[in-house]
Design a protein around this motif. Structure first.
Motif, mmCIF file in Angstrom:
data_model
loop_
_atom_site.group_PDB
_atom_site.id
_atom_site.type_symbol
_atom_site.label_atom_id
_atom_site.label_comp_id
_atom_site.label_asym_id
_atom_site.label_seq_id
_atom_site.Cartn_x
_atom_site.Cartn_y
_atom_site.Cartn_z
ATOM 1 N N CYS A 132 0.778 -1.049 -0.065
ATOM 2 C CA CYS A 132 0.004 0.184 -0.013
ATOM 3 C C CYS A 132 0.821 1.158 -0.030
ATOM 4 C CB CYS A 132 -0.861 0.183 1.283
ATOM 5 S SG CYS A 132 -2.079 -1.422 1.236
ATOM 6 N N ARG A 133 2.209 0.976 -0.119
ATOM 7 C CA ARG A 133 3.121 2.382 -0.160
ATOM 8 C C ARG A 133 2.987 3.365 -1.159
ATOM 9 N NH1 ARG A 133 7.978 -0.972 3.171
ATOM 10 N NH2 ARG A 133 6.722 -1.074 5.206
ATOM 11 N N GLY A 134 2.149 3.165 -2.120
ATOM 12 C CA GLY A 134 1.754 4.005 -3.089
ATOM 13 C C GLY A 134 0.749 5.128 -2.746
ATOM 14 N N ASP A 135 0.079 4.843 -1.497
ATOM 15 C CA ASP A 135 -0.999 5.915 -1.072
ATOM 16 C C ASP A 135 0.109 6.985 -0.345
ATOM 17 O OD1 ASP A 135 -2.701 4.074 -1.763
ATOM 18 O OD2 ASP A 135 -3.191 3.164 0.334
ATOM 19 N N LEU A 136 -0.583 8.110 -0.347
ATOM 20 C CA LEU A 136 0.169 9.506 0.251
ATOM 21 C C LEU A 136 -0.828 9.597 1.479
ATOM 22 C CD1 LEU A 136 1.918 11.793 0.258
ATOM 23 C CD2 LEU A 136 0.061 12.966 -0.837
ATOM 24 N N LEU A 137 -0.151 9.458 2.795
ATOM 25 C CA LEU A 137 -0.578 9.667 4.037
ATOM 26 C C LEU A 137 0.306 10.357 4.918
ATOM 27 C CD1 LEU A 137 -2.032 8.658 6.506
ATOM 28 C CD2 LEU A 137 -0.629 6.709 6.762
ATOM 29 N N VAL A 162 -3.700 11.757 7.993
ATOM 30 C CA VAL A 162 -4.765 11.963 6.818
ATOM 31 C C VAL A 162 -4.254 11.376 5.632
ATOM 32 C CG1 VAL A 162 -3.983 14.398 6.418
ATOM 33 C CG2 VAL A 162 -6.296 13.398 5.726
ATOM 34 N N PHE A 163 -4.992 10.606 4.972
ATOM 35 C CA PHE A 163 -4.943 9.958 3.598
ATOM 36 C C PHE A 163 -5.161 10.978 2.629
ATOM 37 C CE2 PHE A 163 -4.832 6.061 5.914
ATOM 38 C CZ PHE A 163 -3.974 5.219 5.164
ATOM 39 N N ARG A 168 -9.791 5.952 -2.990
ATOM 40 C CA ARG A 168 -9.347 5.400 -4.190
ATOM 41 C C ARG A 168 -8.082 4.624 -3.813
ATOM 42 N NH1 ARG A 168 -9.396 9.983 -8.720
ATOM 43 N NH2 ARG A 168 -11.668 10.474 -8.898
ATOM 44 N N SER A 169 -7.811 4.723 -2.550
ATOM 45 C CA SER A 169 -6.385 4.151 -1.993
ATOM 46 C C SER A 169 -6.243 2.700 -1.865
ATOM 47 C CB SER A 169 -6.129 4.631 -0.650
ATOM 48 O OG SER A 169 -7.120 4.157 0.412
ATOM 49 N N LYS A 170 -5.173 1.928 -2.053
ATOM 50 C CA LYS A 170 -4.712 0.871 -1.770
ATOM 51 C C LYS A 170 -5.160 0.185 -0.497
ATOM 52 C CE LYS A 170 -1.449 0.491 -5.655
ATOM 53 N NZ LYS A 170 -0.085 0.071 -5.696
ATOM 54 N N THR A 171 -4.836 1.276 0.694
ATOM 55 C CA THR A 171 -5.201 1.006 2.045
ATOM 56 C C THR A 171 -6.812 0.426 2.136
ATOM 57 O OG1 THR A 171 -3.678 2.182 2.659
ATOM 58 C CG2 THR A 171 -5.167 1.518 4.450
ATOM 59 N N ARG A 172 -7.413 1.279 1.543
ATOM 60 C CA ARG A 172 -9.122 0.947 1.876
ATOM 61 C C ARG A 172 -9.391 -0.317 0.970
ATOM 62 N NH1 ARG A 172 -13.868 1.369 -0.969
ATOM 63 N NH2 ARG A 172 -15.640 2.132 0.337
ATOM 64 N N GLN A 173 -8.601 -0.559 -0.256
ATOM 65 C CA GLN A 173 -8.989 -1.719 -0.917
ATOM 66 C C GLN A 173 -8.510 -3.104 -0.224
ATOM 67 O OE1 GLN A 173 -6.779 -1.543 -4.598
ATOM 68 N NE2 GLN A 173 -7.971 0.528 -5.436
ATOM 69 N N GLY A 218 2.227 -2.366 21.646
ATOM 70 C CA GLY A 218 1.691 -1.223 22.333
ATOM 71 C C GLY A 218 1.195 -0.079 21.239
ATOM 72 N N LEU A 219 0.903 -0.600 19.992
ATOM 73 C CA LEU A 219 0.382 0.327 19.074
ATOM 74 C C LEU A 219 -0.757 0.020 18.563
ATOM 75 C CD1 LEU A 219 0.826 2.847 16.961
ATOM 76 C CD2 LEU A 219 2.066 1.050 15.530
ATOM 77 N N GLU A 220 -1.759 1.204 18.409
ATOM 78 C CA GLU A 220 -2.909 0.941 17.827
ATOM 79 C C GLU A 220 -3.484 1.937 17.117
ATOM 80 O OE1 GLU A 220 -5.653 -0.779 16.511
ATOM 81 O OE2 GLU A 220 -7.056 -1.119 18.003
ATOM 82 N N PHE A 221 -4.042 1.759 15.737
ATOM 83 C CA PHE A 221 -4.465 3.142 15.205
ATOM 84 C C PHE A 221 -5.641 2.755 14.439
ATOM 85 C CE2 PHE A 221 -1.285 1.933 12.390
ATOM 86 C CZ PHE A 221 -1.711 1.972 11.140
ATOM 87 N N TYR A 222 -6.624 3.680 14.022
ATOM 88 C CA TYR A 222 -7.924 3.600 13.485
ATOM 89 C C TYR A 222 -7.719 4.694 12.093
ATOM 90 C CZ TYR A 222 -9.595 1.648 17.902
ATOM 91 O OH TYR A 222 -9.606 0.771 18.857
ATOM 92 N N VAL A 223 -8.389 4.085 11.062
ATOM 93 C CA VAL A 223 -8.780 4.881 10.006
ATOM 94 C C VAL A 223 -10.224 5.020 9.637
ATOM 95 C CG1 VAL A 223 -8.298 4.953 7.450
ATOM 96 C CG2 VAL A 223 -6.355 4.264 9.165
ATOM 97 N N CYS A 224 -10.776 6.130 9.384
ATOM 98 C CA CYS A 224 -12.214 6.417 9.219
ATOM 99 C C CYS A 224 -12.453 6.396 7.692
ATOM 100 C CB CYS A 224 -12.563 7.713 9.803
ATOM 101 S SG CYS A 224 -12.406 9.193 8.772
#
Length: 261
Positions: A132-137, A162-163, A168-173, A218-224
């Protein structure tokens, strides 16, 4: 670990009677006023709370102008492909994300305006799985909080991001392909949208923990659904020779990503 209460929102004004547009309610006048004070976010929040007319002007003009003025490169990157200048989730949500740290249930201060924030697209790459490293974040440096009951020794890092064009991102796919379920109790603190847990979806790369200096697990994150990211990590002290990098030779090239509240 994450704050699952309702998202903090800028106060919306009650309905007030309108007696026609005054000089101060003119968009051009307001723009000049805020230009003169370098788009101070606290003042914009106060003005937007005065009346529904001011609220509408802030939503239509002021939040976008604030973002463009305070982080022009980041704002251009997030909206560049849309000639109308629109972004997922809206400019108000982005302005809040730039300057507001949501804190967490395990911290002494659950939410506050950050005195300064640094966002980096290079750091963002460490949060993306390899495919997914073609995404911009863009991701901020963690805001360090003392943990409740930690005796001054336990510290929690709270970060946000923020993405660009998340739909259209690969992360969402990847999330859709894995049939990841949206969380029931957690909402985005910036736009109120529903979120995916990247930890539950097994999409948290080890490089993210190393980048933040967080201990294993020890890491957790969310994406809306609008591409806003928020998360926490338990921090550990690192010496300079312990830091690991996955992208040798890369440097943070964001010249406009250091924001002061």
């Amino acid at each position: 670990m994450m704050n699952s209460s309702r998202p903090v929102r800028f106060k919306q004004p009650s309905r007030l009677p309108s007696f026609g547009e005054t000089v101060i309610e003119n968009e051009q006048v307001l723009t000049l006023v805020f230009e003169s004070i370098s788009w101070d976010i606290h003042t914009i929040c106060a003005v937007a709370s005065v009346s529904r007319r001011f609220w509408a002007i802030a939503r239509r003009v002021l939040w976008r102008s604030l973002c463009v003025h305070r982080a022009p490169g980041m704002a251009a990157a997030l909206s560049g492909s849309d000639p109308s200048g629109r972004i997922d989730g809206g400019w108000q949500a982005l302005a809040k994300l730039m300057f507001f740290c949501g804190g967490g249930e395990s911290t002494r201060w659950p939410g506050h305006f950050a005195s300064e924030s640094r966002f980096s697209k290079t750091s963002g790459r460490f949060f993306l799985p390899k495919n997914c490293r073609g995404d911009l974040l863009y991701v901020s440096d963690p805001c360090e909080h003392e943990a409740v009951g930690g005796g001054g020794e336990e510290h929690l890092g709270v970060f946000r991001g923020v993405f660009r064009e998340f739909m259209r991102s690969k992360t969402r796919q990847c999330l859709v392909r894995r049939q990841a379920e949206l969380e029931e109790k957690v909402r985005c603190p910036y736009c109120g949208g529903r979120v995916w847990s990247m930890k539950a979806a097994r999409l948290v790369p080890k490089s993210a923990a190393r980048r933040l200096g967080s201990r294993d697990g020890g890491l957790e994150f969310y994406v809306c659904v609008n591409g806003h990211l928020h998360g926490t990590c338990w921090l550990i002290p690192l010496s300079s020779d312990e830091e690991e990098r996955d992208f040798d030779g890369e440097e943070d090239d964001d010249s406009d990503d250091f924001l002061r509240g």
